[in-house]
Every structure is written in structure tokens, then in C-alpha cells.
Design a protein around this motif. Sequence first.
Motif, short mmCIF file in Angstrom:
data_model
loop_
_atom_site.label_atom_id
_atom_site.label_comp_id
_atom_site.label_asym_id
_atom_site.label_seq_id
_atom_site.Cartn_x
_atom_site.Cartn_y
_atom_site.Cartn_z
N ARG A 288 0.83 -1.24 0.01
CA ARG A 288 -0.07 0.08 0.06
C ARG A 288 0.84 1.35 -0.10
O ARG A 288 0.55 2.26 -0.81
CB ARG A 288 -0.91 0.00 1.22
N ARG A 289 1.96 1.33 0.73
CA ARG A 289 2.82 2.23 0.92
C ARG A 289 3.64 2.55 -0.50
O ARG A 289 3.58 3.93 -0.81
CB ARG A 289 3.93 2.28 1.77
N GLU A 290 3.87 1.53 -1.02
CA GLU A 290 4.59 1.77 -2.49
C GLU A 290 3.74 2.21 -3.48
O GLU A 290 4.09 3.12 -4.15
CB GLU A 290 5.20 0.32 -2.84
N VAL A 291 2.60 1.73 -3.42
CA VAL A 291 1.41 2.15 -4.49
C VAL A 291 1.12 3.81 -4.06
O VAL A 291 0.81 4.40 -5.21
CB VAL A 291 0.27 1.20 -4.27
N ASP A 292 0.94 3.90 -2.90
CA ASP A 292 0.53 5.38 -2.69
C ASP A 292 1.56 6.28 -2.94
O ASP A 292 1.30 7.50 -3.36
CB ASP A 292 0.35 5.34 -0.94
N GLY A 293 2.75 5.86 -3.06
CA GLY A 293 4.14 6.88 -3.51
C GLY A 293 4.10 6.92 -4.87
O GLY A 293 4.91 7.68 -5.66
N ILE A 294 3.14 6.20 -5.75
CA ILE A 294 3.36 6.14 -7.20
C ILE A 294 2.34 7.01 -7.80
O ILE A 294 1.02 6.94 -7.65
CB ILE A 294 3.10 4.84 -7.73
N THR A 295 2.88 8.23 -8.28
CA THR A 295 1.99 9.32 -8.73
C THR A 295 2.05 9.30 -10.46
O THR A 295 2.72 8.26 -10.90
CB THR A 295 2.58 10.66 -8.41
N ALA A 296 1.30 10.20 -10.90
CA ALA A 296 1.29 10.05 -12.44
C ALA A 296 2.64 10.41 -12.95
O ALA A 296 2.96 9.84 -14.39
CB ALA A 296 0.32 11.53 -12.92
N GLU A 297 3.54 10.96 -12.51
CA GLU A 297 4.75 11.22 -12.72
C GLU A 297 5.63 10.04 -12.70
O GLU A 297 6.68 10.05 -13.21
CB GLU A 297 5.36 12.56 -12.14
N HIS A 298 5.24 8.97 -11.90
CA HIS A 298 6.01 7.87 -11.61
C HIS A 298 5.40 6.68 -11.81
O HIS A 298 5.65 5.70 -11.12
CB HIS A 298 6.59 7.81 -10.12
N LEU A 299 4.59 6.44 -12.92
CA LEU A 299 4.00 5.41 -13.26
C LEU A 299 4.81 4.18 -13.79
O LEU A 299 4.41 3.06 -14.08
CB LEU A 299 3.16 5.74 -14.39
N HIS A 300 6.16 4.67 -13.90
CA HIS A 300 7.14 3.43 -14.36
C HIS A 300 7.46 2.64 -13.19
O HIS A 300 7.97 1.37 -13.55
CB HIS A 300 8.46 4.15 -15.00
#
Length: 438
Positions: free
Chosen positions: A179-191
Motif C-alpha cells: 500500500r505504501r509503495e502504491v501510494d507513493g506512485i504518482t502520475a509522474e512515476h507510473l514506471h
Amino acid sequence: MASRAWRSVRARTTLGATLVVAVALLIGAFSFYGILSSSIHASAERAAEQRLDELTERLDGPGGRGIDTLEDEIVQIIAPDGSVRAASEYALDDLGSTALPIVDGASTRTIDRTPMLIVSDDLHGDETLVLAVPIEDSVETLSTVAVLLAVAVPLLLVLVAVTTWLVVGRALRPVTRIRREVDGITAEHLHRRVEVPPSSDEIAALATTMNRMLDRLDASATAQRRFVSDASHELRSPLATIRQHAELAQAHPATTSIDELAEVVSDEGLRLQGIVESLLLLARLDEGAGTHDEAVDLDDVALGEVRRLRSRGVDVDGTGIAAARVVGDPRLLGQLLRNLADNAARHSAGRVAISVIPQGSWVFVTIEDDGAGVPEPERERIFERFVRLDEARSRDAGGSGLGLAIVRGIAAAGGGTVSVDASRWDGARFVVALPLSD
């Protein structure tokens, strides 16, 4: 907020597991105590009745011979009038002339603060032999078992609660990390992707599912950015043309006629209108907007396209058109065939063939030409938006690059597919598969 939610899930899971175990333990404890109590009482009753039978054989006779020799047992012979006719020494010491109750079967009484099991049997002459057996050991055994159960059950519940809390916490720890990893993935870091644990369990499956979702989001965002960029370019082109001619007419009114400017504005305006309408249609198809579905004779639509192309001087073979009915929006199905027919006419060297062939529960609409064809590496890419091959780079010949994207969108909305391969003349052959109407 998320941390509190996970703690809440952990607490609810622990409470639920503890309650289930508590109910099971209580049912088991009561059942065990009941079975043990019944077994001990039944054993005591059998022993008392067996001893009563022995005493009956020994004492049966006038006056109860030998009853005074029983020192350690409470035994009485009760006369028909309820008086004590004879008693053992122990009974005389504890009860005196008080008669024991005559019972059917076995009964428990407290005599001199001692629990007793009382049994009775008839003697000759309407006399009754009554025996009282102390059951202190049985009562103490049951009391000990009850205390042990009262202590063990809560301890087991505490152990279960602590174990469940720790196990659930350990199980949710990887979920919290994901959850924390996914929560840190924004539109600028979809890779970025979630680390998949090597456990090959549900947590690993969850991480894999998250990564697949991120792959789709990344691909969608990339396609959206490319689409916005291409759309901006396509929309800017006719606007720039109109603006250039307007500025030229304003700067040099003597060299630019009103008719020429009006023609440019009209042509570019129509092109701009076509792009906007195509974009709106694609947006509606992407959103799954409702369409006006009804029974459509696909052969009539195909024959209409044959007549239209022939009126433009195109050699069209329509002999392969057979009767077929589908359910769909007639306007969209007409646009699907028109886009494919215009594409075939634009790229053909002179021959186009349109066929409608029902087969099983599907109908296959085929439109082929004798043009240059579509290279195999490009056969999937041409259905993307704003894609035009090198042959069709010019605006006049190639359109806006949205026609085939619209074809695929309409086919998908109707539960069908569209593909392209080589025609009989080594040109392009587009095949649309749609489900037949029931």
C-alpha cells in the motif's frame, strides 16, 4: 488514516477469531463437564444400587437381621408407617430416629452438610431398605474440573487473541508495504512497480495484480499523452492555415481574393469540424456511452456503400454480399462501413471488393483493395489514433488518422473485432467480425 484502517482490520479479525474460538471453547467446556458429571453420577448410582442389592439379600428377614453390624454405612429399614424400624450404627449416630426419604431410583440429599446419594429397595412385609452413600469425592472431582475449565478457557482465549493479533499483523505487513509503495506512485512515476515477494502466495498475487494494473495505467497515460499531443497538432494545423491566409489577406488585400480566402476557410473549417466530431465519437465510444441499438440489415448497409463508391467511379465488386442481420446502432454501423470503404477507395489502384458472409453465430464483413497493402509490422498500429502510414501522410489523401480508430471502437462497442491482412490482389483486406442477431 490508512494506518488506522489497517489497525481496525487487524482488531476486527482478532476479535472475530477470538469470539469464534470462545464460542467453540464454551460449548466444548459445557459439553465436557456435562458428560463427565453424568458419567460420575451414573457410576456412583450403579455402585450404590449394587451395594443395595447386596444388603437386601443379607438383611431380608424379620427385624432386619445384622443391620446393627454395619458401622460405616448409613442404612435404615423403614416401616410402612414411616418410622425407623432398624438402623446401622452410623445412621443412628447421624440421624437418630429421623427416617431417610424413600425414593424411586436414586436421589441426592445433603445430610449433615455431606452430599449423599440415596437409594431404596422393598423388603418383605412392606418394609423398605434405604441406603445413603456419600459422594464427596465425586463432587470434589467435578468442582476441580469446573475450576480448571474456568481458568483454562480464558487463558486459551487470551492465547488465541495474542496469536491471532501477531499472525494477522505479520500477514498484513506485506500488504501495508504494498500500500505504501502504491501510494507513493504518482502520475509522474507510473514506471515504478511494486516488489513481488518470492512467497508465491496471495500477497505475491496481489503484488502481481498491482503491477499489471500499473502497466495498464502507464500504457493508458502514455497513449493519452500521445493522443493529446497528436490531437493538438491536428487541430493546430487547420487553425494555422486559416490564420495564415487571413493575415495574408489582411497584409495584401490586393493579391488575395475574398473567394480564395472563403474557400480556404471553408475547407479547413470542414476539416476541423471532422476532427472534432471524430474525437467526440471516440470519446463516447471510450466511455461506453449508450447507443440506439436495433436490428440492422448489414447487407443493405454494404450495398449502399457499393452504390456510393460506384457513383464516384470506383470499380466495386459486391457479389459477395449475403443477407445478414445484426443488432447495433445503424448510424455507427454505417460509419464503420463508410470509413473502411473510403479507406479502400483512397488506397486502391482501381478495384475494391465488399462482401458480407454470415458464418455460424457471426457475420464477417470484408473490404479489400488492390493498393499497396499494409506492411505486417504496421497492421496493428494503423488502428491507433492519428496514425497515418508514409503513403498517406498528406492531409488530402490520408485524412485525420482517426477513421480506422473509429472502426475499431465501433466494432468493439458491438462485441466484435476488426483485423487487416493481405487481399487477393496483394492489397489490404479489412475483416470485421460481428455477432449475428438471434
